[in-house]
Scaffold this motif. Sequence first.
Motif, PDB file in Angstrom:
ATOM      1  N   ALA A  81       2.281   9.054  -6.288  1.00  0.00           N
ATOM      2  CA  ALA A  81       2.630  10.249  -6.192  1.00  0.00           C
ATOM      3  C   ALA A  81       3.986  10.326  -7.129  1.00  0.00           C
ATOM      4  N   GLY A  82       4.536   9.406  -7.461  1.00  0.00           N
ATOM      5  CA  GLY A  82       5.741   9.345  -8.488  1.00  0.00           C
ATOM      6  C   GLY A  82       5.221   9.490  -9.972  1.00  0.00           C
ATOM      7  N   VAL A  83       4.281   8.654 -10.164  1.00  0.00           N
ATOM      8  CA  VAL A  83       3.641   8.996 -11.449  1.00  0.00           C
ATOM      9  C   VAL A  83       3.008  10.172 -11.866  1.00  0.00           C
ATOM     10  N   ALA A  84       2.417  10.758 -10.574  1.00  0.00           N
ATOM     11  CA  ALA A  84       1.666  12.034 -10.710  1.00  0.00           C
ATOM     12  C   ALA A  84       2.923  13.184 -11.149  1.00  0.00           C
ATOM     13  N   HIS A  85       3.727  12.986 -10.388  1.00  0.00           N
ATOM     14  CA  HIS A  85       4.889  13.971 -10.329  1.00  0.00           C
ATOM     15  C   HIS A  85       5.694  13.645 -11.705  1.00  0.00           C
ATOM     16  N   ASP A  86       5.941  12.347 -12.177  1.00  0.00           N
ATOM     17  CA  ASP A  86       6.574  12.281 -13.500  1.00  0.00           C
ATOM     18  C   ASP A  86       5.750  12.634 -14.791  1.00  0.00           C
ATOM     19  N   LEU A  87       4.481  12.688 -14.573  1.00  0.00           N
ATOM     20  CA  LEU A  87       3.640  13.001 -15.816  1.00  0.00           C
ATOM     21  C   LEU A  87       3.420  14.421 -15.576  1.00  0.00           C
ATOM     22  N   ASP A 120       0.604  -1.181   0.275  1.00  0.00           N
ATOM     23  CA  ASP A 120       0.155  -0.021   0.118  1.00  0.00           C
ATOM     24  C   ASP A 120       0.962   1.200   0.034  1.00  0.00           C
ATOM     25  N   ALA A 121       1.867   1.349   0.966  1.00  0.00           N
ATOM     26  CA  ALA A 121       2.945   2.618   0.940  1.00  0.00           C
ATOM     27  C   ALA A 121       3.388   2.545  -0.469  1.00  0.00           C
ATOM     28  N   ARG A 122       3.912   1.461  -1.312  1.00  0.00           N
ATOM     29  CA  ARG A 122       4.801   1.858  -2.281  1.00  0.00           C
ATOM     30  C   ARG A 122       3.689   2.235  -3.366  1.00  0.00           C
ATOM     31  N   GLN A 123       2.608   1.657  -3.217  1.00  0.00           N
ATOM     32  CA  GLN A 123       1.477   2.149  -4.296  1.00  0.00           C
ATOM     33  C   GLN A 123       1.107   3.456  -4.282  1.00  0.00           C
ATOM     34  N   LEU A 124       0.962   3.889  -2.910  1.00  0.00           N
ATOM     35  CA  LEU A 124       0.821   5.505  -2.803  1.00  0.00           C
ATOM     36  C   LEU A 124       2.024   6.234  -3.136  1.00  0.00           C
ATOM     37  N   GLN A 125       3.396   5.807  -2.843  1.00  0.00           N
ATOM     38  CA  GLN A 125       4.627   6.298  -3.449  1.00  0.00           C
ATOM     39  C   GLN A 125       4.468   6.287  -4.942  1.00  0.00           C
ATOM     40  N   PHE A 126       4.186   5.221  -5.394  1.00  0.00           N
ATOM     41  CA  PHE A 126       3.789   5.115  -7.068  1.00  0.00           C
ATOM     42  C   PHE A 126       3.317   6.203  -7.654  1.00  0.00           C
TER      43      PHE A 126
END
Length: 458
Positions: free
Chosen positions: A243-249, A235-241
């Motif tokens: 957040a990372g996807v939103a940032h990278d997009l 769950d933590a990795r998915q949230l981090q993911f």
Amino acid sequence: MRLRTFLTLGAVLLAVLGLGSAGGLFWMTTLLQRQTTSLIDAAERVRAAAELEFTLLLLQYAHEVEGIGPTDVGPPVGVDALVREVPERLAHVEMYTETEAERGLVAASRASVEAYLNAPEPDRRRRLAQAVDATRAVMDSSIARARMARDEATAVRRMGRLIGTLLAVSVLTGVVLFLAIAQTSIYRPLVAIRRALSAFKSGRRESRVARAGPPELQEIGAEFNDMAETVASQDARQLQFLAGVAHDLRTPLNALKLSAQMLLRAKTAPPPEKVRDSLVRISNQVDRLERMVGDLLDRTRIEAGNLELRLEECDLRGLVEEVVELHRPSSEHHRLECSVPDSPVPWRCDSTRLSQVLTNLVSNAIKYSPEGGVVSLRLESSDRDVSVSVTDEGVGIPPDDLGTLFEPFKRSRTAAKDIPGVGLGLSVSRRIARAHGGDIEVESVVGTGSTFRLRLPR
């Protein structure tokens, strides 16, 4: 104690108590049957001795009547008939004789009776009195034996009651003890596990199971705790993911927005060179978005088991050269070098997927060497396998990160903050390589650079 051992011991204990109860009942029944038989024999012996004594008393009375002469006392008693009955009565008494003492008394009674029967007339009355006394001794012995048998039967009955009570108490105690231990060691841990599962299902991700009960239940609890930790970590990795996807997009989208706004807000048409530069930036950002979306889709297909390979004969040398030429314009600070054999390297593969793998490795080599430098590709072929190495002069990877580098959403800690990325490219690339029967290896030194090697068996 393990659950299997506890249940086995409980079953063995109950079986022993059950067999003990059955054995005790069988032993008690046997003793009672034996005492009952002895009591019946004693009663028969008393009856036979009484009949013998009664017959001898009738003989004594008959002799006295004969001495008195005819009277009106009653009907005449036949002496001869009574004499013939005496041996039968003796045989009946001997039939129920058991001990040596009883046999001796019966033998004395027989001797007295035979002495009476064979005695001359003047001496018969005295002999008859002796026979009556000997027979009475037999009857007294039989009565004593019957009383002894009765007392023994009473003692056996009391012992049977005592043994039955003890066995019943033992069985009841064993069952209560077994249920109490099962309540404490098995039922309560199972209830705790069920409550933890229910709480975890309802959304309380912090729910855990305490280590209690037999080892099997402790192992189940430990497995649940590990699963809960894994789910929480996912769950933590998915949230981090996310957040990372939103940032990278957002980064390429902002670049696209700025480039488009520069062109739209210009009062006069920009020079062709600036228009071209803007279009190049837009094209690069579109390619970046396409790679990110492609990695996400590929990872989704891999997790669903829908990764399909379209195998065909292709030339790996041409594939490597094509990837190098594709990335040459991508950075002015990097120099791409390519080393391939002089002759074609044919191999049966999915050229699109392998091109995706090499593109990902080269893109990472450029991305993780932000200061520039040489990025070299080397294609080598042998009788056993084919390998493609991608080497950079970048930041390198710490040894602690090498074990998790190919896991989804995992990135090197030294570059995760400064270099954009989601952490799916290497995971997807390894799965594609393994789908071809090969693998990807990595060698890295922090501050010097990294080498990723794609190996494909022949």
